[in-house]
Design a protein around this motif. Structure first.
Motif, short mmCIF file in Angstrom:
data_model
loop_
_atom_site.label_atom_id
_atom_site.label_comp_id
_atom_site.label_asym_id
_atom_site.label_seq_id
_atom_site.Cartn_x
_atom_site.Cartn_y
_atom_site.Cartn_z
N GLY A 248 0.80 -1.22 0.00
CA GLY A 248 0.00 0.00 0.00
C GLY A 248 0.84 1.27 0.00
O GLY A 248 2.05 1.23 -0.23
N THR A 249 0.18 2.39 0.24
CA THR A 249 0.90 3.67 0.30
C THR A 249 0.57 4.41 1.59
O THR A 249 -0.53 4.31 2.12
N LEU A 250 1.58 5.15 2.03
CA LEU A 250 1.44 6.01 3.20
C LEU A 250 1.50 7.45 2.68
O LEU A 250 2.46 7.82 2.00
N ASN A 251 0.48 8.24 2.96
CA ASN A 251 0.44 9.63 2.49
C ASN A 251 0.34 10.57 3.69
O ASN A 251 -0.31 10.23 4.69
N THR A 252 0.92 11.76 3.55
CA THR A 252 0.68 12.75 4.60
C THR A 252 -0.82 13.08 4.57
O THR A 252 -1.44 13.11 3.50
N LYS A 268 1.52 13.44 9.85
CA LYS A 268 1.93 14.84 9.62
C LYS A 268 3.06 14.92 8.60
O LYS A 268 2.99 15.67 7.63
N THR A 269 4.14 14.16 8.84
CA THR A 269 5.27 14.21 7.91
C THR A 269 5.82 12.81 7.67
O THR A 269 5.68 11.92 8.51
N ILE A 270 6.42 12.63 6.49
CA ILE A 270 7.08 11.37 6.14
C ILE A 270 8.49 11.72 5.67
O ILE A 270 8.66 12.64 4.88
N GLU A 271 9.47 11.00 6.19
CA GLU A 271 10.83 11.25 5.76
C GLU A 271 11.45 9.98 5.19
O GLU A 271 11.26 8.89 5.72
N MET A 272 12.14 10.17 4.06
CA MET A 272 12.80 9.03 3.42
C MET A 272 14.15 9.53 2.91
O MET A 272 14.21 10.61 2.30
N HIS A 273 15.22 8.77 3.14
CA HIS A 273 16.57 9.21 2.73
C HIS A 273 16.83 10.65 3.19
O HIS A 273 17.31 11.48 2.41
N HIS A 274 16.46 10.98 4.41
CA HIS A 274 16.70 12.30 5.01
C HIS A 274 15.93 13.43 4.36
O HIS A 274 16.23 14.59 4.55
N GLU A 275 14.97 13.10 3.52
CA GLU A 275 14.19 14.18 2.89
C GLU A 275 12.72 13.98 3.17
O GLU A 275 12.25 12.85 3.24
N GLU A 276 12.03 15.10 3.27
CA GLU A 276 10.60 14.99 3.48
C GLU A 276 9.93 14.62 2.16
O GLU A 276 10.25 15.18 1.12
N VAL A 277 9.02 13.66 2.22
CA VAL A 277 8.30 13.25 1.00
C VAL A 277 6.79 13.24 1.31
O VAL A 277 6.39 13.07 2.46
N PRO A 278 5.95 13.43 0.27
CA PRO A 278 4.51 13.44 0.51
C PRO A 278 3.92 12.04 0.66
O PRO A 278 2.88 11.86 1.27
N LYS A 279 4.61 11.03 0.08
CA LYS A 279 4.08 9.67 0.20
C LYS A 279 5.18 8.63 0.04
O LYS A 279 6.26 8.94 -0.47
N ALA A 280 4.87 7.42 0.48
CA ALA A 280 5.84 6.32 0.37
C ALA A 280 5.10 5.05 -0.02
O ALA A 280 3.93 4.87 0.34
N GLY A 281 5.79 4.18 -0.77
CA GLY A 281 5.16 2.94 -1.25
C GLY A 281 5.96 1.71 -0.88
O GLY A 281 6.97 1.81 -0.17
N PRO A 282 5.54 0.53 -1.38
CA PRO A 282 6.18 -0.73 -1.02
C PRO A 282 7.70 -0.70 -1.21
O PRO A 282 8.19 -0.24 -2.24
N GLY A 283 8.40 -1.16 -0.19
CA GLY A 283 9.86 -1.22 -0.25
C GLY A 283 10.53 0.02 0.33
O GLY A 283 11.73 0.00 0.58
#
Ligand code: GDP
Length: 422
Positions: A248-252, A268-283
């Motif tokens: 699935g996906t995780l969205n702010t 509220k916020t999602i961070e990936m590779h030290h950067e803020e992102v609006p959404k994240a998916g599988p993996g």
């Protein structure tokens, strides 16, 4: 590079059979190790009196560098072939591969099994092959490694091929489709170039075989499931659960629920590779922040999902297991630790419902008194603490587990059905 399909690759096999060396060799031959890193390690290896250049030594150092630099994302080794962009999901030998496979950190599509020509099938060869099959690895490429140590003997090679084929049959891997390749990770035989030392072999090199792997299935449209690996408190942000999005996906802005802790709120916020992102998916490995959630509200082993389709919590569950190694017999009442995604929970095998024939899947015996090594069975399990887990037919990624006892993996299985508390 990134427009090629992606493959998560596991490299498995008994300790010292050459997994790290093979990974180092693959990275080197595909030009994935920066020249300065190679130079530096060559020098260091020579200084330390290591004869020649050890690829395993490169791997050790890459692993160390990685550990120093890592915060919340798990760095991976990467290389590409003409067809695929590969991520080695585990740097074997440096972390507990078995544990990682179980907790989902190592969810691989396909695997390379490294088996030394001079040593044959060993306990960890069995353990890794067994887990690979149970936890859903599709295809195995078998590198019969260290061929240089057996003088590139075809008969020694064939003997190891037969041993591995027997093992594959035991766990119902399709051994007719598995590719076997005589290699020397150390000397570089049949890794990227066909070797003159094995003129009797006319199959693909390891890189060719990797290139010919079938394309991984696209992710399913399952709802968000994000097992929590750790919970941090970060100043200026607050509570930050971290983990890998399995489905699935995780969205702010999403309303999420953590189970079995049974709390929730808005992302509220999602961070990936030290950067803020609006959404994240599988993996994706993420850290995120949820309004109103404090550090003590959630813990490792919780699963995050949508508030309107929350992760299941099992009062009991029925599962199909295969017993890999147990010194005696397993009977009803047995209470080992179950490892499922990031959770570790003591669970009681409440009943052994039936024994099944692992090769056909048919019932061999109803309500047996006990099961032992080599047996496959359907069992009913009662977690001693709340556990979030899903039927593997619905969400495969959250539907498998391993049973560990006395420091080893005793059995592994798939969830058939989950009974939730009323
Ligand atoms: P791992 O524990 O499976 O990761 O094994 P390593 O990659 O650390 O290798 C164990 C030892 O075997 C090291 O000393 C390697 O140099 C050696 N080794 C690995 N591959 C080969 C090979 O193809 N031939 C020979 N002769 N030695 C090898």
């Amino acid at each position: 590079m990134s427009d090629k399909p992606h493959q998560n690759l596991a490299v498995i096999g008994h300790v010292d059979h050459g997994k790290s060396t093979m990974v180092g060799r693959l990275l080197y031959e595909t030009g994935s190790v920066p020249e300065h890193v190679i130079e530096q390690h060559k020098e260091e290896a020579e200084e330390k009196g290591k004869g020649g250049f050890e690829f395993a030594y490169v791997m050790d150092n890459l692993a160390e560098e990685r550990e120093r630099g890592v915060t919340i994302d798990i760095a991976h080794q990467e290389f590409d072939t003409d067809e695929y962009y590969f991520t080695i999901v585990d740097c074997p030998g440096h972390r507990d591969f078995v544990k990682n496979m179980i907790t989902g950190a190592s969810q691989a599509d396909n695997a390379v099994l490294v088996c030394a020509a001079d040593d044959g099938v060993q306990p960890q060869t069995r353990e890794h092959v067994f887990l690979s099959k149970t936890l859903g690895i599709d295809e195995l490429i078998v590198a019969v490694n260290k061929m240089d140590l057996v003088d590139y003997s075809e008969s020694d090679y064939n003997q190891v091929v037969e041993e591995v084929k027997t093992l594959l049959k035991q766990v119902a891997f399709d051994s007719d489709n598995a590719k076997f390749i005589p290699t020397s990770a150390f000397e570089g035989d049949n890794v990227s170039e066909a070797s003159d030392n094995t003129s009797w072999y006319d199959g693909p090199t390891l890189l060719e075989a990797l290139n010919e792997l079938p394309e991984p299935q696209p992710p399913t449209d399952a709802p968000l499931r994000l097992p929590i690996q750790d919970v941090y408190t970060i100043s200026g942000i607050g509570t930050v659960p971290v983990g890998r999005v399995e489905t699935g996906t995780l969205n702010t802005g999403d309303n999420v629920s953590f189970q079995p802790s049974d709390v929730g709120g808005e992302v509220k916020t999602i961070e990936m590779h030290h950067e803020e992102v609006p959404k994240a998916g599988p993996g994706d490995n993420v850290g995120f922040n949820v309004r109103g959630i404090g550090k003590d509200d959630i813990r490792r082993g919780d699963v995050c999902g949508p508030a309107d389709d929350p992760p299941s919590v099992a009062e009991t569950f029925q599962a199909q297991i295969v017993v890999m190694q147990h010194p005696s017999v397993i009977t009803a009442g047995y209470t080992p630790v179950f490892h499922a995604h990031t959770a570790q929970v003591a669970c009681t095998v409440e009943s052994i419902d039936k024994k099944i024939d692992p090769s056909t899947g048919e019932t061999a015996e109803e309500n047996p008194d006990f099961i032992q090594s080599g047996d496959a069975a359907v069992v009913t399990v009662r977690p001693q603490k709340p556990l979030s887990i899903e039927p593997s037919s619905e969400i495969e990624e959250l539907g498998s587990f391993a049973i560990r006892d006395m420091g080893q993996t005793v059995a592994a299985g798939k969830v058939l059905d989950v009974e939730e508390p009323n």
